[in-house]
Write a protein that holds these residues in place. Structure first.
Motif, PDB file in Angstrom:
ATOM      1  N   GLN A  95      54.521  28.205 -71.971  1.00 22.40           N
ATOM      2  CA  GLN A  95      54.117  27.353 -73.095  1.00 22.40           C
ATOM      3  C   GLN A  95      53.206  26.216 -72.620  1.00 22.40           C
ATOM      4  O   GLN A  95      52.172  25.929 -73.230  1.00 22.40           O
ATOM      5  CB  GLN A  95      55.352  26.762 -73.770  1.00 22.40           C
ATOM      6  CG  GLN A  95      56.201  27.746 -74.536  1.00 22.40           C
ATOM      7  CD  GLN A  95      57.329  27.031 -75.256  1.00 22.40           C
ATOM      8  OE1 GLN A  95      57.094  26.164 -76.111  1.00 22.40           O
ATOM      9  NE2 GLN A  95      58.566  27.368 -74.907  1.00 22.40           N
ATOM     10  N   VAL A  96      53.605  25.567 -71.544  1.00 26.08           N
ATOM     11  CA  VAL A  96      52.822  24.436 -71.036  1.00 26.08           C
ATOM     12  C   VAL A  96      51.435  24.899 -70.594  1.00 26.08           C
ATOM     13  O   VAL A  96      50.432  24.224 -70.850  1.00 26.08           O
ATOM     14  CB  VAL A  96      53.557  23.731 -69.878  1.00 26.08           C
ATOM     15  CG1 VAL A  96      52.675  22.665 -69.242  1.00 26.08           C
ATOM     16  CG2 VAL A  96      54.855  23.105 -70.387  1.00 26.08           C
ATOM     17  N   ALA A  97      51.357  26.067 -69.964  1.00 24.72           N
ATOM     18  CA  ALA A  97      50.059  26.595 -69.533  1.00 24.72           C
ATOM     19  C   ALA A  97      49.148  26.827 -70.731  1.00 24.72           C
ATOM     20  O   ALA A  97      47.948  26.501 -70.694  1.00 24.72           O
ATOM     21  CB  ALA A  97      50.253  27.892 -68.752  1.00 24.72           C
ATOM     22  N   VAL A  98      49.687  27.383 -71.810  1.00 22.17           N
ATOM     23  CA  VAL A  98      48.899  27.613 -73.026  1.00 22.17           C
ATOM     24  C   VAL A  98      48.489  26.279 -73.649  1.00 22.17           C
ATOM     25  O   VAL A  98      47.341  26.097 -74.075  1.00 22.17           O
ATOM     26  CB  VAL A  98      49.692  28.465 -74.039  1.00 22.17           C
ATOM     27  CG1 VAL A  98      48.947  28.536 -75.377  1.00 22.17           C
ATOM     28  CG2 VAL A  98      49.934  29.868 -73.499  1.00 22.17           C
ATOM     29  N   TYR A 103      44.549  22.481 -75.311  1.00 24.26           N
ATOM     30  CA  TYR A 103      44.162  21.069 -75.434  1.00 24.26           C
ATOM     31  C   TYR A 103      42.855  20.815 -74.710  1.00 24.26           C
ATOM     32  O   TYR A 103      41.937  20.177 -75.239  1.00 24.26           O
ATOM     33  CB  TYR A 103      45.247  20.153 -74.874  1.00 24.26           C
ATOM     34  CG  TYR A 103      44.682  18.805 -74.490  1.00 24.26           C
ATOM     35  CD1 TYR A 103      44.282  17.894 -75.466  1.00 24.26           C
ATOM     36  CD2 TYR A 103      44.453  18.479 -73.138  1.00 24.26           C
ATOM     37  CE1 TYR A 103      43.699  16.688 -75.121  1.00 24.26           C
ATOM     38  CE2 TYR A 103      43.877  17.272 -72.791  1.00 24.26           C
ATOM     39  CZ  TYR A 103      43.494  16.380 -73.783  1.00 24.26           C
ATOM     40  OH  TYR A 103      42.889  15.193 -73.436  1.00 24.26           O
ATOM     41  N   ASP A 104      42.747  21.312 -73.484  1.00 24.90           N
ATOM     42  CA  ASP A 104      41.577  21.011 -72.670  1.00 24.90           C
ATOM     43  C   ASP A 104      40.313  21.673 -73.211  1.00 24.90           C
ATOM     44  O   ASP A 104      39.205  21.198 -72.952  1.00 24.90           O
ATOM     45  CB  ASP A 104      41.807  21.436 -71.210  1.00 24.90           C
ATOM     46  CG  ASP A 104      41.386  20.342 -70.236  1.00 24.90           C
ATOM     47  OD1 ASP A 104      40.543  19.510 -70.617  1.00 24.90           O
ATOM     48  OD2 ASP A 104      41.893  20.317 -69.111  1.00 24.90           O
ATOM     49  N   PHE A 105      40.441  22.758 -73.942  1.00 22.97           N
ATOM     50  CA  PHE A 105      39.278  23.376 -74.584  1.00 22.97           C
ATOM     51  C   PHE A 105      38.658  22.405 -75.590  1.00 22.97           C
ATOM     52  O   PHE A 105      37.447  22.194 -75.607  1.00 22.97           O
ATOM     53  CB  PHE A 105      39.682  24.673 -75.281  1.00 22.97           C
ATOM     54  CG  PHE A 105      38.534  25.374 -75.958  1.00 22.97           C
ATOM     55  CD1 PHE A 105      37.642  26.148 -75.232  1.00 22.97           C
ATOM     56  CD2 PHE A 105      38.346  25.252 -77.330  1.00 22.97           C
ATOM     57  CE1 PHE A 105      36.569  26.788 -75.856  1.00 22.97           C
ATOM     58  CE2 PHE A 105      37.291  25.883 -77.963  1.00 22.97           C
ATOM     59  CZ  PHE A 105      36.398  26.663 -77.219  1.00 22.97           C
ATOM     60  N   GLU A 152      44.087  16.785 -80.131  1.00 24.27           N
ATOM     61  CA  GLU A 152      45.301  17.178 -79.415  1.00 24.27           C
ATOM     62  C   GLU A 152      46.462  17.410 -80.394  1.00 24.27           C
ATOM     63  O   GLU A 152      47.185  18.414 -80.297  1.00 24.27           O
ATOM     64  CB  GLU A 152      45.692  16.109 -78.402  1.00 24.27           C
ATOM     65  CG  GLU A 152      46.965  16.426 -77.639  1.00 24.27           C
ATOM     66  CD  GLU A 152      47.363  15.317 -76.672  1.00 24.27           C
ATOM     67  OE1 GLU A 152      48.289  15.549 -75.879  1.00 24.27           O
ATOM     68  OE2 GLU A 152      46.765  14.232 -76.723  1.00 24.27           O
ATOM     69  N   SER A 153      46.634  16.503 -81.340  1.00 27.37           N
ATOM     70  CA  SER A 153      47.727  16.619 -82.302  1.00 27.37           C
ATOM     71  C   SER A 153      47.612  17.882 -83.138  1.00 27.37           C
ATOM     72  O   SER A 153      48.607  18.571 -83.404  1.00 27.37           O
ATOM     73  CB  SER A 153      47.747  15.393 -83.225  1.00 27.37           C
ATOM     74  OG  SER A 153      48.058  14.221 -82.507  1.00 27.37           O
ATOM     75  N   ILE A 154      46.395  18.210 -83.554  1.00 30.22           N
ATOM     76  CA  ILE A 154      46.184  19.401 -84.377  1.00 30.22           C
ATOM     77  C   ILE A 154      46.462  20.657 -83.569  1.00 30.22           C
ATOM     78  O   ILE A 154      47.127  21.590 -84.044  1.00 30.22           O
ATOM     79  CB  ILE A 154      44.755  19.412 -84.943  1.00 30.22           C
ATOM     80  CG1 ILE A 154      44.576  18.262 -85.943  1.00 30.22           C
ATOM     81  CG2 ILE A 154      44.451  20.755 -85.615  1.00 30.22           C
ATOM     82  CD1 ILE A 154      43.159  18.069 -86.419  1.00 30.22           C
ATOM     83  N   VAL A 155      45.977  20.689 -82.331  1.00 24.45           N
ATOM     84  CA  VAL A 155      46.211  21.855 -81.467  1.00 24.45           C
ATOM     85  C   VAL A 155      47.703  22.077 -81.260  1.00 24.45           C
ATOM     86  O   VAL A 155      48.206  23.201 -81.394  1.00 24.45           O
ATOM     87  CB  VAL A 155      45.496  21.675 -80.108  1.00 24.45           C
ATOM     88  CG1 VAL A 155      46.010  22.679 -79.077  1.00 24.45           C
ATOM     89  CG2 VAL A 155      43.990  21.850 -80.284  1.00 24.45           C
ATOM     90  N   LEU A 156      48.433  21.021 -80.947  1.00 22.01           N
ATOM     91  CA  LEU A 156      49.869  21.158 -80.680  1.00 22.01           C
ATOM     92  C   LEU A 156      50.639  21.541 -81.942  1.00 22.01           C
ATOM     93  O   LEU A 156      51.605  22.314 -81.879  1.00 22.01           O
ATOM     94  CB  LEU A 156      50.419  19.872 -80.086  1.00 22.01           C
ATOM     95  CG  LEU A 156      49.844  19.474 -78.720  1.00 22.01           C
ATOM     96  CD1 LEU A 156      50.504  18.195 -78.223  1.00 22.01           C
ATOM     97  CD2 LEU A 156      50.009  20.588 -77.702  1.00 22.01           C
ATOM     98  N   ALA A 157      50.215  21.005 -83.091  1.00 25.16           N
ATOM     99  CA  ALA A 157      50.879  21.373 -84.341  1.00 25.16           C
ATOM    100  C   ALA A 157      50.689  22.848 -84.648  1.00 25.16           C
ATOM    101  O   ALA A 157      51.616  23.527 -85.107  1.00 25.16           O
ATOM    102  CB  ALA A 157      50.345  20.518 -85.483  1.00 25.16           C
ATOM    103  N   THR A 167      57.962  18.012 -74.059  1.00 28.32           N
ATOM    104  CA  THR A 167      58.309  16.950 -73.116  1.00 28.32           C
ATOM    105  C   THR A 167      57.571  17.140 -71.800  1.00 28.32           C
ATOM    106  O   THR A 167      57.006  16.188 -71.239  1.00 28.32           O
ATOM    107  CB  THR A 167      59.826  16.929 -72.865  1.00 28.32           C
ATOM    108  OG1 THR A 167      60.506  16.629 -74.088  1.00 28.32           O
ATOM    109  CG2 THR A 167      60.191  15.883 -71.829  1.00 28.32           C
ATOM    110  N   ALA A 168      57.559  18.380 -71.296  1.00 32.01           N
ATOM    111  CA  ALA A 168      56.873  18.668 -70.033  1.00 32.01           C
ATOM    112  C   ALA A 168      55.376  18.427 -70.155  1.00 32.01           C
ATOM    113  O   ALA A 168      54.748  17.841 -69.258  1.00 32.01           O
ATOM    114  CB  ALA A 168      57.140  20.110 -69.608  1.00 32.01           C
ATOM    115  N   PHE A 169      54.795  18.849 -71.271  1.00 31.97           N
ATOM    116  CA  PHE A 169      53.361  18.650 -71.485  1.00 31.97           C
ATOM    117  C   PHE A 169      53.020  17.164 -71.579  1.00 31.97           C
ATOM    118  O   PHE A 169      52.032  16.701 -70.996  1.00 31.97           O
ATOM    119  CB  PHE A 169      52.923  19.365 -72.763  1.00 31.97           C
ATOM    120  CG  PHE A 169      51.490  19.117 -73.140  1.00 31.97           C
ATOM    121  CD1 PHE A 169      50.454  19.783 -72.490  1.00 31.97           C
ATOM    122  CD2 PHE A 169      51.172  18.226 -74.153  1.00 31.97           C
ATOM    123  CE1 PHE A 169      49.118  19.550 -72.841  1.00 31.97           C
ATOM    124  CE2 PHE A 169      49.850  17.983 -74.514  1.00 31.97           C
ATOM    125  CZ  PHE A 169      48.821  18.652 -73.856  1.00 31.97           C
ATOM    126  N   ALA A 170      53.839  16.413 -72.320  1.00 30.96           N
ATOM    127  CA  ALA A 170      53.586  14.979 -72.476  1.00 30.96           C
ATOM    128  C   ALA A 170      53.638  14.261 -71.128  1.00 30.96           C
ATOM    129  O   ALA A 170      52.818  13.374 -70.845  1.00 30.96           O
ATOM    130  CB  ALA A 170      54.590  14.367 -73.443  1.00 30.96           C
TER     131      ALA A 170
END
Length: 263
Positions: A95-98, A103-105, A152-157, A167-170
């Motif tokens: 999940q974190v890798a995705v 996000y970075d894209f 970032e917020s839109i991507v994660l949502a 938590t790990a991503f943050a």
């Protein structure tokens, strides 16, 4: 135990905060023990501005992004019936890798447009730094922080990760900027091919456009490689950094107004 009575969001915030502070402390310690350049460990009349950006600009940017995206995030969760999406079924590491890649894209294209198109005036405060050290990671105009926070917020949502993955991503996001800007003498070796390492990111701060208009990734370098903006000259970093403009404001208030007032 007391921890059982602490609301989960509070416990997650405390966990992330503790990890981030520990990471910052480790990076700052490494800068003192193994500096890439000794003079970058000395104040350049920039510390107060960097602290103000950390304490004020970052908060303004995050708050604006959260407020502006709240209706969309709620709509996505409501349509799905939960905040969690298909991504949450994967192992936390996957999940974190995705999340990092997605996000970075978005960050990559926002960052590139600010250099090569519209938005340079908003991004210029970050490049006004005349040295690279861990606290540069928060030297941004609040408008830029809000724009990046919105995407970032839109991507994660849309991805809908699990709580543990979030938590790990943050924590990773909160620490990696300091690593990227660290004044630490290190050989990242093969990591340069996939990560935006300090060695790679220094070239992004070069005043030479052919070097500075490159390496836009916040965490990974895969999008720079994919879209032809990766740069790693075959020599030790020796380029001057900054804006090359002695009249650009150095103080926080001046930089806050600079997108409108600066030449």
């Amino acid at each position: 135990m007391l921890s059982r009575h602490v609301p989960k969001p509070v416990a997650e915030s405390v966990t992330v905060g503790g990890l981030v502070l520990a990471g910052w402390g480790l990076v700052a310690t490494m800068e003192r023990r193994h500096p890439f350049r000794d003079d970058w460990n000395e104040p350049h009349g920039d510390t107060a501005t960097d602290i103000a950006d950390l304490l004020v600009s970052d908060g303004w940017g995050r708050s604006a992004a959260a407020a502006l995206t709240a209706p969309l995030r709620n709509a996505i969760a409501s349509r799905r019936g939960t905040k969690r999406g298909p991504l949450a079924r994967l192992p936390v590491g996957a999940q974190v890798a995705v999340m990092v890649s997605a996000y970075d894209f978005g960050h990559y294209w926002m960052h590139r447009i600010m250099h090569e198109g519209a938005g340079w005036r908003i991004h210029a405060p970050h490049h006004s730094a005349e040295r690279l050290y861990w606290l540069n990671a928060t030297r941004f105009h609040p408008v830029e922080l809000a724009i990046d926070g919105i995407q970032e917020s839109i991507v994660l949502a849309l991805l809908g990760p699990s709580g543990d993955a979030m938590t790990a991503f943050a924590a990773l996001r909160g620490i990696y900027g300091q690593i990227q800007h660290a004044n630490v003498d290190m050989d990242s070796g093969p990591l340069n091919a996939v990560l935006s390492t300090p060695e790679r990111h220094r070239w992004h701060h070069s005043v030479e456009p052919s070097e500075g208009n490159s390496n836009y990734g916040a965490i990974v370098s895969i999008w720079d490689t994919a879209f032809g903006s990766a740069t790693m000259p075959d020599r030790e970093f020796d380029a001057p950094i900054g804006l090359g403009d002695p009249d650009y404001p150095k103080g926080w208030v001046g930089q806050l107004a600079a997108p409108i007032t600066a030449g």
